[in-house]
Design an enzyme around this catalytic site. Structure first.
Site, mmCIF file in Angstrom:
data_model
loop_
_atom_site.group_PDB
_atom_site.id
_atom_site.type_symbol
_atom_site.label_atom_id
_atom_site.label_comp_id
_atom_site.label_asym_id
_atom_site.label_seq_id
_atom_site.Cartn_x
_atom_site.Cartn_y
_atom_site.Cartn_z
ATOM 1 N N PRO A 124 5.968 -23.660 30.298
ATOM 2 C CA PRO A 124 6.119 -24.132 28.927
ATOM 3 C C PRO A 124 5.677 -23.073 27.922
ATOM 4 C CG PRO A 124 5.057 -25.800 30.286
ATOM 5 C CD PRO A 124 5.136 -24.558 31.109
ATOM 6 N N GLU A 125 6.432 -22.957 26.836
ATOM 7 C CA GLU A 125 6.068 -22.042 25.768
ATOM 8 C C GLU A 125 5.520 -22.847 24.594
ATOM 9 O OE1 GLU A 125 8.741 -18.869 24.879
ATOM 10 O OE2 GLU A 125 9.519 -18.758 26.914
ATOM 11 N N LYS B 130 -0.282 -21.163 23.439
ATOM 12 C CA LYS B 130 -0.016 -22.122 24.516
ATOM 13 C C LYS B 130 -1.284 -22.823 24.987
ATOM 14 C CE LYS B 130 3.503 -18.868 26.106
ATOM 15 N NZ LYS B 130 3.987 -18.059 27.251
ATOM 16 N N ARG C 198 11.250 -9.236 34.000
ATOM 17 C CA ARG C 198 11.959 -10.415 33.521
ATOM 18 C C ARG C 198 13.352 -9.979 33.100
ATOM 19 N NH1 ARG C 198 7.314 -12.944 29.449
ATOM 20 N NH2 ARG C 198 5.512 -12.332 30.686
#
Length: 321
Positions: free
Chosen positions: A2-3, A61, A304
Site C-alpha cells: 500500500p502507498e 505510509k 522495479r
C-alpha cells in the site's frame, strides 16, 4: 505494498470508527504480528487494555493511533489527557485493519483482535489481518516534532510524532509540507527525479505507482536531473503529485488484488484510472487526445519498473540520473 493514498483511506475509516473509543481487551492470536514490540505480548496487551484512542494519524505510509488512559469519570465532551504513546500499525504487503461485529467469524489470517467500547451502530471489534505477515503492530513513544508542527495528518493535530516515523519528511497531502525546503534539498541532490521522489527523507509517502503517475501528469521524465530542475517544474510536479493522490483517495485507493482493502473490506478502483503505471504498450491517453501516436514504455529502474511516454515525457539529452 500500500502507498500513501491506500494508507490514508484506512486512516479516514479508522477515524470514523475508533476515535474516542476505549480498547477493552486485546487478543494476540499470532505473536509474529507484534514481533516489533520488543517487550513481548504481555507488555503489548498491558499498554493497550483500558486505553482510549484519541486520534488516528498518518505521515507518509506510517499510521499510528495515539492513546490516553481511560477516564471513566470524565464528563461529557471532556478529552483524555494528551497521549504519550501510540499503537503503530505497519500494513506491509498484506496487512488489513478491519472493523467487524463480534458475531462475524474470524478471518482466516486474523492475527490480533481489539474489543472496543460500545457505540451505537458501530462494530465492536478492530481486527488486524495479515496473510503474508510482513506487517505488524507495536506500541511506541510519541516525541516532539523537529519543526514544531503537527506530527502528521489527523483530526486534532498536535506537535507529536511516533518515534519510528520521526526520521521521514512530510508528505504531499500534509498541510504543513514545506515547499521551499523541499525545493532547496531537491536542487542540492545530483540524481534523477524519480529516485529523489522515492527518498522518504525528502518527501514521504510516494511509491513506485504514484511516482510514475505524478511524473506523467507533470510531463517530466524520471531521469530528469534534480539539480537542474526549475522552480516552476518542481511546483508543477508537487501539484501533480497531490492531484493524483487526491484522485486515488476519491477512488478508494489502488487495489491490484484482494490484499489491500479499506476498514470495511472494500477494494479501491483507482487502477482503472492509471495513465502510466502498468500500461506498457498501450496508447498514451494525453498524446492520443492530441492526435499523436505514442505508446507507454516500461524500463527497468532500481529493481522495479518505470512507465513513461516517449513523446510527452522525453528523456533528458544528457541522460544523467
Amino acid at each position: 505494498m500500500p502507498e500513501l493514498p491506500e494508507v490514508e483511506v484506512v486512516r479516514r475509516g479508522l477515524v470514523s470508527w475508533v476515535r474516542g473509543r476505549t480498547i477493552e481487551s486485546v487478543d494476540v492470536l499470532d505473536p509474529r504480528s507484534i514481533r516489533r514490540h520488543a517487550l513481548g505480548t504481555e507488555d503489548f496487551i498491558g499498554n493497550l487494555q483500558g486505553a482510549t484512542v484519541t486520534d488516528v494519524v498518518r505521515r507518509g505510509k506510517f499510521l499510528w493511533l495515539p492513546l490516553a488512559d481511560a477516564t471513566p469519570d470524565a464528563g461529557p465532551g471532556e478529552t483524555p489527557r494528551r497521549p504519550a504513546v501510540a499503537l503503530m500499525a505497519h500494513l506491509g504487503m498484506s496487512g488489513q485493519l478491519l472493523m467487524q461485529d463480534p458475531e462475524v467469524p474470524d478471518e482466516k489470517h486474523l492475527k490480533v483482535r481489539f474489543r472496543l467500547s460500545a457505540r451505537d451502530g458501530m462494530p465492536g471489534e478492530l481486527r488486524f489481518v495479515d496473510q503474508r505477515i510482513f506487517g505488524g503492530l507495536f506500541v511506541t513513544a510519541l516525541v516532539p516534532t523537529d519543526d514544531g508542527g503537527p506530527g502528521g495528518l489527523s483530526e486534532s493535530p498536535v506537535p507529536l510524532i511516533a518515534e519510528e516515523a520521526s526520521h521521514i519528511a512530510r508528505d504531499p497531502l500534509d498541510p504543513a509540507f514545506p515547499f521551499e525546503l523541499f525545493y532547496q534539498r531537491l536542487r542540492r541532490r545530483k540524481t534523477g527525479l524519480k529516485r529523489a521522489l522515492l527518498d522518504q527523507g525528502l518527501v514521504s509517502g510516494i511509491g513506485n505507482i504514484y511516482a510514475d503517475e505524478a511524473l506523467w501528469r507533470a510531463k517530466l521524465h524520471y531521469a530528469r536531473p534534480t539539480d537542474k530542475l526549475r522552480r516552476a517544474d518542481a511546483e508543477r510536479l508537487l501539484a501533480s503529485t497531490r492531484e493524483v493522490m487526491l484522485d486515488a483517495l476519491a477512488a478508494g485507493g489502488t487495489s491490484f488484488d484482494s490484499l489491500y482493502v479499506n476498514v470495511n473490506g472494500a477494494s479501491g478502483y483507482f487502477d482503472r484510472s492509471l495513465n502510466a503505471y502498468g500500461r506498457e504498450g498501450q496508447p498514451c491517453r494525453r498524446c492520443a487526445e492530441a492526435g499523436i501516436h505514442a505508446t507507454i514504455r516500461r524500463e527497468q529502474f532500481m529493481n522495479r519498473s518505470s512507465h513513461t511516454c516517449p513523446v510527452c515525457q522525453p528523456r533528458p539529452r544528457n541522460g544523467r540520473w
